[in-house]
Write a protein that holds these residues in place. Structure first.
Motif, PDB file in Angstrom:
ATOM      1  N   ASP A  66       0.839  -1.193   0.000  1.00  0.00           N
ATOM      2  CA  ASP A  66       0.000   0.000   0.000  1.00  0.00           C
ATOM      3  C   ASP A  66       0.877   1.247   0.000  1.00  0.00           C
ATOM      4  O   ASP A  66       1.938   1.289   0.610  1.00  0.00           O
ATOM      5  CB  ASP A  66      -0.886   0.005   1.258  1.00  0.00           C
ATOM      6  CG  ASP A  66      -2.050   0.959   1.121  1.00  0.00           C
ATOM      7  OD1 ASP A  66      -1.807   2.123   0.784  1.00  0.00           O
ATOM      8  OD2 ASP A  66      -3.191   0.521   1.345  1.00  0.00           O
ATOM      9  N   GLU A  67       0.415   2.300  -0.681  1.00  0.00           N
ATOM     10  CA  GLU A  67       1.170   3.546  -0.736  1.00  0.00           C
ATOM     11  C   GLU A  67       1.353   4.169   0.637  1.00  0.00           C
ATOM     12  O   GLU A  67       2.304   4.889   0.877  1.00  0.00           O
ATOM     13  CB  GLU A  67       0.466   4.543  -1.668  1.00  0.00           C
ATOM     14  CG  GLU A  67       0.652   4.234  -3.133  1.00  0.00           C
ATOM     15  CD  GLU A  67       2.117   4.300  -3.560  1.00  0.00           C
ATOM     16  OE1 GLU A  67       2.836   5.205  -3.094  1.00  0.00           O
ATOM     17  OE2 GLU A  67       2.541   3.437  -4.331  1.00  0.00           O
ATOM     18  N   VAL A  68       0.425   3.902   1.576  1.00  0.00           N
ATOM     19  CA  VAL A  68       0.559   4.511   2.899  1.00  0.00           C
ATOM     20  C   VAL A  68       1.797   4.001   3.605  1.00  0.00           C
ATOM     21  O   VAL A  68       2.256   4.587   4.568  1.00  0.00           O
ATOM     22  CB  VAL A  68      -0.681   4.231   3.783  1.00  0.00           C
ATOM     23  CG1 VAL A  68      -1.921   4.790   3.170  1.00  0.00           C
ATOM     24  CG2 VAL A  68      -0.842   2.736   4.056  1.00  0.00           C
ATOM     25  N   GLY A  69       2.344   2.907   3.124  1.00  0.00           N
ATOM     26  CA  GLY A  69       3.527   2.360   3.769  1.00  0.00           C
ATOM     27  C   GLY A  69       4.831   2.837   3.182  1.00  0.00           C
ATOM     28  O   GLY A  69       5.883   2.353   3.567  1.00  0.00           O
ATOM     29  N   SER A  70       4.793   3.795   2.237  1.00  0.00           N
ATOM     30  CA  SER A  70       6.021   4.227   1.571  1.00  0.00           C
ATOM     31  C   SER A  70       7.038   4.760   2.566  1.00  0.00           C
ATOM     32  O   SER A  70       8.209   4.387   2.523  1.00  0.00           O
ATOM     33  CB  SER A  70       5.693   5.290   0.526  1.00  0.00           C
ATOM     34  OG  SER A  70       4.861   4.759  -0.482  1.00  0.00           O
ATOM     35  N   ARG A  71       6.615   5.647   3.456  1.00  0.00           N
ATOM     36  CA  ARG A  71       7.539   6.175   4.452  1.00  0.00           C
ATOM     37  C   ARG A  71       7.940   5.101   5.450  1.00  0.00           C
ATOM     38  O   ARG A  71       9.072   5.093   5.934  1.00  0.00           O
ATOM     39  CB  ARG A  71       6.911   7.373   5.168  1.00  0.00           C
ATOM     40  CG  ARG A  71       6.749   8.601   4.285  1.00  0.00           C
ATOM     41  CD  ARG A  71       6.360   9.822   5.092  1.00  0.00           C
ATOM     42  NE  ARG A  71       5.007   9.709   5.620  1.00  0.00           N
ATOM     43  CZ  ARG A  71       3.941  10.211   5.013  1.00  0.00           C
ATOM     44  NH1 ARG A  71       4.075  10.824   3.854  1.00  0.00           N
ATOM     45  NH2 ARG A  71       2.741  10.101   5.542  1.00  0.00           N
ATOM     46  N   ALA A 145       9.792  12.273  -0.565  1.00  0.00           N
ATOM     47  CA  ALA A 145       9.121  13.476  -0.085  1.00  0.00           C
ATOM     48  C   ALA A 145       8.507  14.270  -1.235  1.00  0.00           C
ATOM     49  O   ALA A 145       7.452  14.889  -1.070  1.00  0.00           O
ATOM     50  CB  ALA A 145      10.106  14.342   0.689  1.00  0.00           C
ATOM     51  N   ARG A 146       9.177  14.282  -2.388  1.00  0.00           N
ATOM     52  CA  ARG A 146       8.616  15.001  -3.528  1.00  0.00           C
ATOM     53  C   ARG A 146       7.268  14.414  -3.927  1.00  0.00           C
ATOM     54  O   ARG A 146       6.382  15.120  -4.413  1.00  0.00           O
ATOM     55  CB  ARG A 146       9.582  14.924  -4.715  1.00  0.00           C
ATOM     56  CG  ARG A 146      10.910  15.632  -4.508  1.00  0.00           C
ATOM     57  CD  ARG A 146      11.671  15.718  -5.815  1.00  0.00           C
ATOM     58  NE  ARG A 146      13.028  16.195  -5.608  1.00  0.00           N
ATOM     59  CZ  ARG A 146      14.102  15.438  -5.738  1.00  0.00           C
ATOM     60  NH1 ARG A 146      13.988  14.162  -6.065  1.00  0.00           N
ATOM     61  NH2 ARG A 146      15.297  15.949  -5.546  1.00  0.00           N
ATOM     62  N   LYS A 147       7.109  13.111  -3.705  1.00  0.00           N
ATOM     63  CA  LYS A 147       5.883  12.439  -4.113  1.00  0.00           C
ATOM     64  C   LYS A 147       4.814  12.486  -3.037  1.00  0.00           C
ATOM     65  O   LYS A 147       3.622  12.630  -3.326  1.00  0.00           O
ATOM     66  CB  LYS A 147       6.204  10.986  -4.473  1.00  0.00           C
ATOM     67  CG  LYS A 147       5.012  10.183  -4.975  1.00  0.00           C
ATOM     68  CD  LYS A 147       5.445   8.784  -5.370  1.00  0.00           C
ATOM     69  CE  LYS A 147       4.275   7.962  -5.888  1.00  0.00           C
ATOM     70  NZ  LYS A 147       4.680   6.583  -6.263  1.00  0.00           N
ATOM     71  N   HIS A 148       5.228  12.373  -1.777  1.00  0.00           N
ATOM     72  CA  HIS A 148       4.260  12.216  -0.691  1.00  0.00           C
ATOM     73  C   HIS A 148       4.171  13.427   0.242  1.00  0.00           C
ATOM     74  O   HIS A 148       3.436  13.369   1.233  1.00  0.00           O
ATOM     75  CB  HIS A 148       4.588  10.967   0.133  1.00  0.00           C
ATOM     76  CG  HIS A 148       4.435   9.695  -0.625  1.00  0.00           C
ATOM     77  ND1 HIS A 148       3.217   9.126  -0.881  1.00  0.00           N
ATOM     78  CD2 HIS A 148       5.359   8.900  -1.217  1.00  0.00           C
ATOM     79  CE1 HIS A 148       3.391   8.002  -1.575  1.00  0.00           C
ATOM     80  NE2 HIS A 148       4.675   7.855  -1.796  1.00  0.00           N
ATOM     81  N   GLY A 149       4.918  14.483  -0.051  1.00  0.00           N
ATOM     82  CA  GLY A 149       4.809  15.678   0.774  1.00  0.00           C
ATOM     83  C   GLY A 149       6.078  15.940   1.563  1.00  0.00           C
ATOM     84  O   GLY A 149       6.553  15.064   2.292  1.00  0.00           O
ATOM     85  N   THR A 150       6.603  17.151   1.419  1.00  0.00           N
ATOM     86  CA  THR A 150       7.863  17.506   2.076  1.00  0.00           C
ATOM     87  C   THR A 150       7.730  17.505   3.593  1.00  0.00           C
ATOM     88  O   THR A 150       8.454  16.818   4.303  1.00  0.00           O
ATOM     89  CB  THR A 150       8.322  18.896   1.596  1.00  0.00           C
ATOM     90  OG1 THR A 150       8.616  18.822   0.203  1.00  0.00           O
ATOM     91  CG2 THR A 150       9.558  19.347   2.348  1.00  0.00           C
ATOM     92  N   ASP A 155       8.493  15.290   8.908  1.00  0.00           N
ATOM     93  CA  ASP A 155       7.894  15.142  10.239  1.00  0.00           C
ATOM     94  C   ASP A 155       7.801  13.673  10.633  1.00  0.00           C
ATOM     95  O   ASP A 155       7.971  13.325  11.817  1.00  0.00           O
ATOM     96  CB  ASP A 155       6.505  15.779  10.272  1.00  0.00           C
ATOM     97  CG  ASP A 155       6.565  17.297  10.241  1.00  0.00           C
ATOM     98  OD1 ASP A 155       7.660  17.843  10.429  1.00  0.00           O
ATOM     99  OD2 ASP A 155       5.506  17.923  10.013  1.00  0.00           O
ATOM    100  N   PHE A 156       7.524  12.803   9.661  1.00  0.00           N
ATOM    101  CA  PHE A 156       7.468  11.366   9.951  1.00  0.00           C
ATOM    102  C   PHE A 156       8.831  10.860  10.416  1.00  0.00           C
ATOM    103  O   PHE A 156       8.934  10.172  11.443  1.00  0.00           O
ATOM    104  CB  PHE A 156       7.023  10.602   8.706  1.00  0.00           C
ATOM    105  CG  PHE A 156       7.230   9.114   8.806  1.00  0.00           C
ATOM    106  CD1 PHE A 156       6.334   8.316   9.495  1.00  0.00           C
ATOM    107  CD2 PHE A 156       8.335   8.514   8.216  1.00  0.00           C
ATOM    108  CE1 PHE A 156       6.537   6.945   9.600  1.00  0.00           C
ATOM    109  CE2 PHE A 156       8.544   7.145   8.314  1.00  0.00           C
ATOM    110  CZ  PHE A 156       7.642   6.364   9.008  1.00  0.00           C
ATOM    111  N   LEU A 157       9.889  11.188   9.666  1.00  0.00           N
ATOM    112  CA  LEU A 157      11.228  10.715  10.021  1.00  0.00           C
ATOM    113  C   LEU A 157      11.673  11.292  11.362  1.00  0.00           C
ATOM    114  O   LEU A 157      12.235  10.578  12.204  1.00  0.00           O
ATOM    115  CB  LEU A 157      12.222  11.085   8.927  1.00  0.00           C
ATOM    116  CG  LEU A 157      12.045  10.374   7.583  1.00  0.00           C
ATOM    117  CD1 LEU A 157      12.992  10.959   6.547  1.00  0.00           C
ATOM    118  CD2 LEU A 157      12.268   8.871   7.720  1.00  0.00           C
ATOM    119  N   LEU A 158      11.404  12.580  11.582  1.00  0.00           N
ATOM    120  CA  LEU A 158      11.781  13.193  12.848  1.00  0.00           C
ATOM    121  C   LEU A 158      11.007  12.567  14.006  1.00  0.00           C
ATOM    122  O   LEU A 158      11.574  12.293  15.072  1.00  0.00           O
ATOM    123  CB  LEU A 158      11.513  14.697  12.794  1.00  0.00           C
ATOM    124  CG  LEU A 158      11.794  15.473  14.084  1.00  0.00           C
ATOM    125  CD1 LEU A 158      13.257  15.365  14.465  1.00  0.00           C
ATOM    126  CD2 LEU A 158      11.378  16.938  13.935  1.00  0.00           C
ATOM    127  N   GLY A 159       9.711  12.321  13.801  1.00  0.00           N
ATOM    128  CA  GLY A 159       8.912  11.701  14.856  1.00  0.00           C
ATOM    129  C   GLY A 159       9.417  10.325  15.233  1.00  0.00           C
ATOM    130  O   GLY A 159       9.492   9.984  16.421  1.00  0.00           O
TER     131      GLY A 159
END
Length: 720
Positions: A66-71, A145-150, A155-159
């Motif tokens: 699923d795309e939600v799992g990209s990050r 990030a370019r695809k899913h939002g900067t 914020d995901f990686l920092l969190g």
């Protein structure tokens, strides 16, 4: 789609579930149903680990990626970088690239492998010390990030980075940061929007500076005020300083517009070598480090910042307080988050007296426990305002607000640590409504200056031998919240009484014989071990620094010690799932599985129970017994083992620290069907004990609350 992951990177079942955007139960079901599901490459039977590259390939073939799992697919590779700083630098490097692209610079990625050390436009660091593999990972993060939002990706990686290193890095919760900024605006001179410079001298990853941006300049989440804003920060940790700089710049980027602010975050030791020595800020927001004894007492003894007295060696928080005041412009406001001891410790009374006489200390607000790390402490907010035009405000009283009794959220929501969640809207209303009285109060207005949750106390009344600024010592008990707490306690007490009635009806129907059945007999745990009916593992002490406290991620594994058992049985610490699994694999940690029996080997805390909340990491003097279900019922075993007579005969009794020889504990010799019948009785007895203990605790709270209320004259019908 990012390239395939490094084959050496492994993931847990929980991480696979997040990657695929499903629940963990679905992943377990895939393992059972599909023979082609990748085989574990490490971990244990209860917490296996799988190669990320194999998992990605399998999910892709099954159409379950699923795309939600990209990050989520990206994070395990950042985690595999190893130490905290390397991970943080890589995340900061990715964020810096994204910030430069968002500002219209370096959008051509053909030269991304050899970036400049800094970007002159934004002043953001770009770490060239990363290896080629780490740079490649940064490139993948930027592409994702370019695809899913900067902002979303950073914020995901920092969190995740903060969750992984929560023990080493203190973070001011966003609701508290927003409250601190709002309090500063209420107290400062001038109209809202006059703030031009905000400083955080211990900014960490930038949470308070972001709150300032939302309060005075606006972000993509809130409209700007139209006033240019300069956000200045510094931190002794270069990695956190870099992350804060990137985070704040990225928060200002929007597809529609960019907010009008300047960001200048530097690394440096604030007290010893301030990177912003000439700043005079309109607002200072700060959550300084607590109990830092090596803060520079000797070399800073003659520092010009100590206008209100030399901070004692044991009072570093008072050094931070005076530093904040020294960096304020005339009429500027500072809000600091401090431990409660700063308000009352004897060593700091001369500095507190100096702050009071000068009129710069405007308010002390007691917050409820759990508002910020350390969560077990009811922290204080100190609100200070620099004199305007060189004068003092010594004639004004000091506002003392006691919001430590704010009740948990009505929903009963709890944090991962098991503590009740803070009702932030209620806390904000309480604090804001109290702070709004500051500007109007004068010393002679004592009538009406005291309410149910705050008091404006004349400075002269505080300048005694102790100079104790603890709000609870000066604020009357809040009757409304006390009544609400009593109602909640009575409701819970009634529920427990009903549970006890039901269990009493069942347990009182049990008829115990006067004599033990002839020929029944017992066996010891040692006999069961030799027969293979039970296996036993001893708990172990983790390495120093391995156990975390405070808020925990979803897959954290609680750590139980004898001290926790003595304190009521709730684990006080936790370990990340990956570390717990790795420790179990290496044989350095003992982690329980569901239905294992835990036995305490210390006489003073002796007990035995079925671990229904597994996995749990067991500390020293705790033992895990795993039964063969074809031979033993775990509830029956736990019930037999915990009998007080067992502890008496199996204890060493050599000293006050007597231990239990678990192998000598005795168990009835019964057929499996009879074991299950006895086990069910033990299960109900355990529930009865749990309800009885909770009822006793709440009953004690009810007695204390009613005693306080009656002693304060709040019985109905009282007349003045």
């Amino acid at each position: 789609m990012p390239p395939s992951a490094d084959p050496s990177v492994s993931v847990t079942l929980a991480e696979i579930a997040r990657i695929a955007g499903v629940g963990r139960a679905a992943v377990s079901n895939w393992r059972r149903r599909h023979d082609s599901f990748p085989a574990p490459v490490g971990g244990t039977d209860t917490s296996p680990q799988f190669a990320l590259s194999q998992v990605e390939e399998w999910l892709r073939r099954q159409g379950k990626l699923d795309e939600v799992g990209s990050r989520e697919r990206l994070w395990p590779e950042f985690e595999a970088l190893g130490d905290r700083d390397t991970m943080g630098r890589a995340i900061a490097a990715a964020g810096a690239r994204l910030a430069r692209e968002g500002a219209g610079h370096a959008t051509d990625t053909t030269h991304a492998g050899d970036p400049p050390d800094t970007d002159a436009t934004e002043g953001l660091p770009y770490d060239t010390g990363l290896s080629d593999a780490q740079r490649s990972l940064v490139e993948r993060a930027v592409g994702l990030a370019r695809k899913h939002g900067t902002r979303e990706t950073f914020d995901f990686l920092l969190g995740r980075w903060l969750d992984t290193h929560v023990r080493q890095i203190g973070v001011t919760p966003r609701p508290l940061a927003a409250l601190m900024a709002e309090v500063a605006e209420l107290v400062r001179d001038g109209e809202a929007g006059d703030v031009g410079t905000v400083l955080d001298p211990a900014c960490g990853t930038g949470g308070l500076l972001l709150a300032a941006a939302r309060q005075w300049a606006g972000t993509v989440d809130a409209p700007p005020s139209g006033v240019p804003l300069e956000l200045l920060g510094q931190d002794v940790d270069p990695t956190q300083a870099a992350l804060a700089a990137v985070r704040i710049v990225l928060a200002g980027h929007s597809p529609e517009r960019e907010t009008d602010w300047k960001v200048d975050v530097r690394a440096g030791n604030t007290l010893r070598a301030d990177p912003h020595p000439d700043v005079r800020a309109d607002v200072v927001l700060c959550n300084p480090p607590f109990n830092e004894r090596d803060w520079g007492y000797e070399e800073l003894a003659t520092d010009a910042r100590w206008t209100y007295g030399l901070p004692p060696r044991t009072e570093p928080e008072l050094a931070w307080t005076q530093h904040a005041l020294s960096r304020l412009a005339p009429g500027g406001t500072a809000v600091l988050l401090l431990p409660p001891g700063v308000a009352s410790r004897r060593a700091g009374r001369r500095v507190r007296a100096g702050l009071l006489r000068s009129g710069v200390l405007r308010a002390v607000v007691a917050l409820p426990p759990g508002s910020a790390p350390p969560h077990s402490v009811a922290l204080h907010l100190w609100v200070l305002r620099a004199p305007s035009g060189g004068g003092t405000d010594a004639g004004a009283g000091v506002l003392l607000v006691d919001a430590a009794d704010v009740q948990p959220e009505p929903s009963g929501k709890t944090q991962r640590t098991g503590r009740a969640a803070i009702d932030w809207p209620l806390l904000r209303r309480r604090v804001v409504s109290a702070v709004q009285v500051i500007q109007a109060v004068q010393v002679g207005d004592e009538d009406g200056n005291r309410s149910a949750d705050h008091a404006v106390v004349p400075v002269i009344d505080l300048l005694d031998d102790e100079v104790d600024l603890t709000p609870a010592r000066h604020v009357p008990k809040r009757g409304t919240s006390a009544n609400l707490g009593l109602r909640r306690s009575w409701n819970r007490f009634g529920t427990l009484l009903q549970e006890l009635r039901n269990l009493t009806a069942t347990l009182s129907a049990l008829e115990l014989g006067d004599e033990e059945p002839v020929g029944q007999g017992t066996v010891t745990v040692g006999d069961l071990l030799r027969a293979g009916a039970v296996t036993m593992r001893a708990g172990q002490q983790p390495a120093d620094g391995a156990v975390r406290t405070g808020d925990a991620p979803d897959d954290a594994v609680p750590m139980l010690t004898v001290a926790d058992v003595l304190a009521g049985g709730r684990p006080s610490g936790w370990l990340p799932a990956r570390e717990a699994s790795a420790g179990e694999t290496a044989g350095t940690l003992t982690v329980t599985v569901p239905e294992e029996v835990v036995v305490v080997g210390a006489y003073r805390a002796f007990g035995a129970w079925v671990d229904t909340g597994a996995p749990t990491v067991l500390g020293s003097q705790l033992f895990a017994l795993r039964v063969d279900p074809t031979l033993l019922d775990p509830w029956f075993l736990a019930g037999c083992l915990r009998a007080p007579a067992n502890a008496r005969q199996a204890g060493t009794h050599a000293s006050a620290s007597s231990r239990i020889d678990v192998r000598r504990l005795q168990v009835l010799r019964l057929p499996l069907d009879e074991q299950r019948r006895h086990g069910e009785a033990f299960r109900r007895l355990t529930a009865f004990e749990r309800s009885l203990r909770e009822a006793g605790t709440i009953g004690g709270e009810l007695v204390d609350g009613l005693t306080d209320g009656i002693a304060a004259g709040r019985l109905p019908g009282n007349r003045a």
